[in-house]
Motif scaffolding. Structure first.
Motif: not given
Length: 338
Positions: A145-160, A187-189, A255-265
């Motif tokens: 039931d998380s409001p984050f449907e995608t990794i992009e949703d998480l990153v946007e909220a995290w950055q804000a 990696a996402v500033d 993958t993170l790189t597919e999502s535009g995030i420059d990180l492999v771990f």
């Protein structure tokens, strides 16, 4: 055993060492000394530095199953899960078993981090390094039931608002589940020092924290959560490696790189023996793991668990452990945790 000056000599570190020693003594009293083995016995003990079902447990038991089924060691294994302090208690027990050439322990990046977190006076290569067995991808996990449907949703909220997102992982500071979100934040500033990280002792407690809304996002090895992901109990937003993983509830995660995030771990796991065993016995134990690695059963275990076949032994593995220690130390220093 050399001193680890990086851990310092503060009273906090001294207390941590005392805690680890006390926990180790308690466990030794509670579990005894393992298998009663005669001088001609081929039976072995495998110490697992976390709870049943965790990544170390899965890897160790998979290797043991192959070695027992193919009669590689000529005997059987007793598996002992030594829980506490993110693996430091198990490492203390291994170091105290100096000269015991019938004991092995699974270890990995998480144990490296725990030794720093709890001020232990040794490193993994102070034991007897045997072999690295695998690399493993990390995942970004949320409840259904998380409001984050995608990794992009998480990153946007995290950055804000970095302070509004509580993340958790199944390892102590310096372990893979801690390093991964810190490197993802960078990696996402996002200043990694602003990440709110809560450590848990393995995948079970981490799942409970996610489902109980104690944390917003979990970071851990994907292989530990195949059942929960297949059933929909958890959702996977992304994986940390170079390629997507297979499996129900898993293959759709980018993958993170597919999502535009420059990180492999990637995380890793391997096997140690106690310090002080003979060179001849070390070679024998490495030979057993090499024989195990070449079997069809082990190749199937790699595929079933989504593990990456990254196998190295002996001196090459020792050098790798030293590199990993430096990797953890550098990150902890950057986070002002050393």
């Amino acid at each position: 055993m050399r001193p680890l000056t990086r851990h310092g000599t503060s009273r906090g570190a001294a207390r941590a060492v005392a805690v680890v020693a006390a926990l180790s003594a308690t466990l030794l009293l509670a579990t005894g000394c393992g298998v009663t083995r005669g001088p001609q016995s081929s039976d072995l003990t495998m110490l697992i530095p976390n709870s049943p079902g965790g990544g170390y447990d899965q890897t160790g038991r998979a290797a043991i199953a192959v070695m027992e089924n193919d009669d590689i060691t000529g005997g059987s294994f007793e598996v002992t899960n030594v829980i506490g302090a993110g693996g430091s208690v198990a490492m203390t027990r291994l170091m105290n078993a100096e000269g015991d050439d019938r004991t092995m322990m699974t270890a990995g990046l998480g144990v490296v981090g725990s030794l720093y977190s709890f001020g232990a006076p040794y490193k993994l290569d102070d034991a007897t390094p045997l072999a690295q067995l695998i690399e493993d991808q990390e995942g970004v996990l949320v409840p259904p039931d998380s409001p984050f449907e995608t990794i992009e949703d998480l990153v946007e909220a995290w950055q804000a608002d970095p302070g509004s997102i509580v993340v958790g992982g199944g390892s102590s500071p310096g372990g893979p589940d801690h390093l991964f979100p810190m490197q993802l934040a960078s990696a996402v500033d996002i200043d990694a020092r602003n990440v709110r990280y809560v450590p848990y002792d393995g995948g079970g407690p981490l799942t409970s924290a996610l489902l109980g809304s104690k944390i917003d996002v979990g970071f851990s090895g994907v292989g530990e959560f195949t059942g929960q992901l297949a059933s929909g109990e958890l959702r996977l937003l992304a994986v940390s490696g170079e390629e997507r993983l297979k499996g129900e509830g898993i293959s759709q995660a980018p993958t993170l790189t597919e999502s535009g995030i420059d990180l492999v771990f990637t995380n890793w796991r391997g096997v140690l023996a106690p310090p002080g065993i003979s060179d001849e016995r070390r070679a024998e134990l490495i030979g057993m793991l090499e024989e195990m690695h070449e079997t069809p059963e082990w190749r199937q275990a790699l595929e079933d668990n989504g593990w990456i076949d990254e196998f190295k032994t002996g001196d090459e593995f020792t050098a790798f452990l030293q590199e990993q220690d430096e990797r953890v130390a550098t990150t902890l220093e950057e986070l002002d945790l050393l």
